[in-house]
Scaffold this motif. Structure first.
Motif, PDB file in Angstrom:
ATOM      1  N   ASN A   1       0.868  -1.173   0.000  1.00  0.00           N
ATOM      2  CA  ASN A   1       0.000   0.000   0.000  1.00  0.00           C
ATOM      3  C   ASN A   1       0.903   1.222   0.000  1.00  0.00           C
ATOM      4  OD1 ASN A   1       0.640   0.880   2.751  1.00  0.00           O
ATOM      5  ND2 ASN A   1      -0.545  -0.900   3.395  1.00  0.00           N
ATOM      6  N   ARG A   2       0.316   2.364   0.304  1.00  0.00           N
ATOM      7  CA  ARG A   2       1.052   3.605   0.123  1.00  0.00           C
ATOM      8  C   ARG A   2       2.154   3.826   1.158  1.00  0.00           C
ATOM      9  NH1 ARG A   2      -2.527   8.433  -2.203  1.00  0.00           N
ATOM     10  NH2 ARG A   2      -0.874   9.965  -2.529  1.00  0.00           N
ATOM     11  N   HIS A   3       2.091   3.156   2.264  1.00  0.00           N
ATOM     12  CA  HIS A   3       3.016   3.506   3.360  1.00  0.00           C
ATOM     13  C   HIS A   3       3.740   2.328   3.985  1.00  0.00           C
ATOM     14  CE1 HIS A   3       1.814   7.685   3.474  1.00  0.00           C
ATOM     15  NE2 HIS A   3       0.564   7.297   3.326  1.00  0.00           N
ATOM     16  N   ASN A   4       3.408   1.114   3.563  1.00  0.00           N
ATOM     17  CA  ASN A   4       3.981  -0.017   4.294  1.00  0.00           C
ATOM     18  C   ASN A   4       5.515  -0.004   4.271  1.00  0.00           C
ATOM     19  OD1 ASN A   4       3.894  -0.776   1.485  1.00  0.00           O
ATOM     20  ND2 ASN A   4       4.303  -2.880   2.101  1.00  0.00           N
ATOM     21  N   LEU A   5       6.094   0.312   3.118  1.00  0.00           N
ATOM     22  CA  LEU A   5       7.562   0.279   3.049  1.00  0.00           C
ATOM     23  C   LEU A   5       8.201   1.385   3.872  1.00  0.00           C
ATOM     24  CD1 LEU A   5       8.100  -0.692  -0.694  1.00  0.00           C
ATOM     25  CD2 LEU A   5       8.161  -2.146   1.343  1.00  0.00           C
ATOM     26  N   ASP A   6       7.525   2.536   3.959  1.00  0.00           N
ATOM     27  CA  ASP A   6       8.060   3.616   4.798  1.00  0.00           C
ATOM     28  C   ASP A   6       8.178   3.159   6.245  1.00  0.00           C
ATOM     29  OD1 ASP A   6       8.043   5.270   2.566  1.00  0.00           O
ATOM     30  OD2 ASP A   6       5.994   5.955   2.963  1.00  0.00           O
ATOM     31  N   PHE A   7       7.156   2.450   6.717  1.00  0.00           N
ATOM     32  CA  PHE A   7       7.192   1.991   8.097  1.00  0.00           C
ATOM     33  C   PHE A   7       8.172   0.844   8.284  1.00  0.00           C
ATOM     34  CE2 PHE A   7       3.318   4.444   8.503  1.00  0.00           C
ATOM     35  CZ  PHE A   7       3.391   4.907   9.798  1.00  0.00           C
ATOM     36  N   ILE A   8       8.263  -0.029   7.280  1.00  0.00           N
ATOM     37  CA  ILE A   8       9.201  -1.149   7.399  1.00  0.00           C
ATOM     38  C   ILE A   8      10.630  -0.634   7.532  1.00  0.00           C
ATOM     39  CG2 ILE A   8      10.218  -3.057   6.082  1.00  0.00           C
ATOM     40  CD1 ILE A   8       7.407  -3.797   5.181  1.00  0.00           C
ATOM     41  N   ARG A   9      10.888   0.517   6.898  1.00  0.00           N
ATOM     42  CA  ARG A   9      12.227   1.094   7.008  1.00  0.00           C
ATOM     43  C   ARG A   9      12.551   1.554   8.435  1.00  0.00           C
ATOM     44  NH1 ARG A   9      11.016   4.708   2.894  1.00  0.00           N
ATOM     45  NH2 ARG A   9      10.729   3.349   1.085  1.00  0.00           N
ATOM     46  N   LEU A  10      11.517   1.700   9.277  1.00  0.00           N
ATOM     47  CA  LEU A  10      11.774   2.094  10.664  1.00  0.00           C
ATOM     48  C   LEU A  10      12.274   0.930  11.522  1.00  0.00           C
ATOM     49  CD1 LEU A  10       8.726   4.311  11.687  1.00  0.00           C
ATOM     50  CD2 LEU A  10      11.021   5.039  11.055  1.00  0.00           C
ATOM     51  N   LEU A  11      11.966  -0.275  11.080  1.00  0.00           N
ATOM     52  CA  LEU A  11      12.188  -1.422  11.960  1.00  0.00           C
ATOM     53  C   LEU A  11      13.643  -1.608  12.371  1.00  0.00           C
ATOM     54  CD1 LEU A  11       9.645  -3.953  10.452  1.00  0.00           C
ATOM     55  CD2 LEU A  11       9.320  -2.221  12.209  1.00  0.00           C
ATOM     56  N   PRO A  12      14.612  -1.366  11.474  1.00  0.00           N
ATOM     57  CA  PRO A  12      16.003  -1.513  11.932  1.00  0.00           C
ATOM     58  C   PRO A  12      16.368  -0.576  13.080  1.00  0.00           C
ATOM     59  CG  PRO A  12      15.906  -1.481   9.543  1.00  0.00           C
ATOM     60  CD  PRO A  12      14.538  -1.109  10.029  1.00  0.00           C
ATOM     61  N   PHE A  13      15.550   0.434  13.328  1.00  0.00           N
ATOM     62  CA  PHE A  13      15.853   1.355  14.420  1.00  0.00           C
ATOM     63  C   PHE A  13      15.274   0.898  15.754  1.00  0.00           C
ATOM     64  CE2 PHE A  13      15.928   4.081  10.591  1.00  0.00           C
ATOM     65  CZ  PHE A  13      17.241   4.505  10.676  1.00  0.00           C
ATOM     66  N   LEU A  14      14.559  -0.198  15.749  1.00  0.00           N
ATOM     67  CA  LEU A  14      14.048  -0.718  17.024  1.00  0.00           C
ATOM     68  C   LEU A  14      15.220  -0.963  17.970  1.00  0.00           C
ATOM     69  CD1 LEU A  14      11.311  -3.224  15.800  1.00  0.00           C
ATOM     70  CD2 LEU A  14      10.956  -1.204  17.220  1.00  0.00           C
ATOM     71  N   PRO A  15      15.043  -0.625  19.243  1.00  0.00           N
ATOM     72  CA  PRO A  15      16.160  -0.686  20.195  1.00  0.00           C
ATOM     73  C   PRO A  15      16.607  -2.118  20.472  1.00  0.00           C
ATOM     74  CG  PRO A  15      14.119  -0.210  21.335  1.00  0.00           C
ATOM     75  CD  PRO A  15      13.798  -0.165  19.878  1.00  0.00           C
TER      76      PRO A  15
END
Lengths: 132, 132
Positions: free
Chosen positions: B77-91
């Motif tokens: 969808n329009r935003h899924n990849l944007d959010f997936i890119r956040l995952l490597p920043f999980l602590p």
DNA sequence: ATAATATATCACTATATTGTGATAAAGGAA
DNA sequence: TTCCTTTATCACAATATAGTGATATATTAT
């Protein structure tokens, strides 16, 4: 730890709050200006601003009785800036955001002195009385 | 429109679901493996996976009776990849995620055939009976 | 066929969240 | 001072969400 991440994604998981940050991306606004644009009561807007602030997404600057809110520019916690980087990807063609953008222009033209929390709260109450 | 964004941030605004995507970042897992790692019932895990899938964050591949879940690699969808890119920043130093990581290694060593949804559901029920 | 397993879905309870009116705190004007 | 404003906070109702047991579907083994 994880809480920072969850608190921030939770802050952005509500339509009203996404509309707010989308507006604050363009320029700072006080609570009563946001009331005018969103068409919501003062306590509602204030509560949402508190949640966004708590998540490190926005910050306040008090000037007199007014509280001016804007996007947070500093690292407030472990994840706030990561999420703020997502905001430019918000869909500019969204009907809600477009309507908000038009109202934003009007409110900016009028200026802060011409928005009224009391008037808008009264209007909202009258409207809900007529409806119910 | 905005809904894609909100659905996805809402999907990531729950601790259990962040733990799940954090695990699936490392390798694909089936429902019963996730049950073992998370210590939660089958219907709970399944429901969370549905929410993450609906948000375009993860995807399924069925093999036999097993459903293997992994991070979504395509634009869903329009935003899924944007959010997936956040995952490597999980602590990575989060206690929850670290504990999950250790359990993940154990489960991977045992292999899929040695995890059991039925056994774990029974164990959970016994535990809650003893507690209550 | 029957039995066992993995998974999805439904119905339910407990808890969390949203929007709101009322109230309280604090600054500015008369 | 008193009055008017903006804003934050509290208490409440309506709604949404998380976790769970029971059930239904589908696959595999016997």
């Amino acid at each position: 730890m994880l809480n920072d991440f969850i608190r921030t994604s939770k802050a952005l998981s509500d339509e009203t709050r996404v509309r707010i940050v989308s507006l604050l991306m363009r320029n700072e606004l006080c609570v009563c200006q946001l009331m005018e644009i969103l068409g919501m009561g003062q306590s509602t807007v204030s509560k949402h601003l508190g949640i966004l602030r708590n998540a490190g997404l926005i910050e306040v600057e008090k000037r007199g009785t007014w509280s001016f809110y804007g996007l947070c520019r500093d690292k407030a916690n472990r994840h706030n800036l990561d999420f703020i980087r997502l905001l430019p990807f918000l869909p500019k063609d969204d009907p809600f955001l477009q309507k908000d953008g038009k109202k934003l222009k009007e409110v900016n033209k009028k200026g802060v002195a011409f928005c009224s929390a009391i008037t808008l709260n009264r209007r909202l109450r009258e409207r809900s009385n007529n409806a119910g």
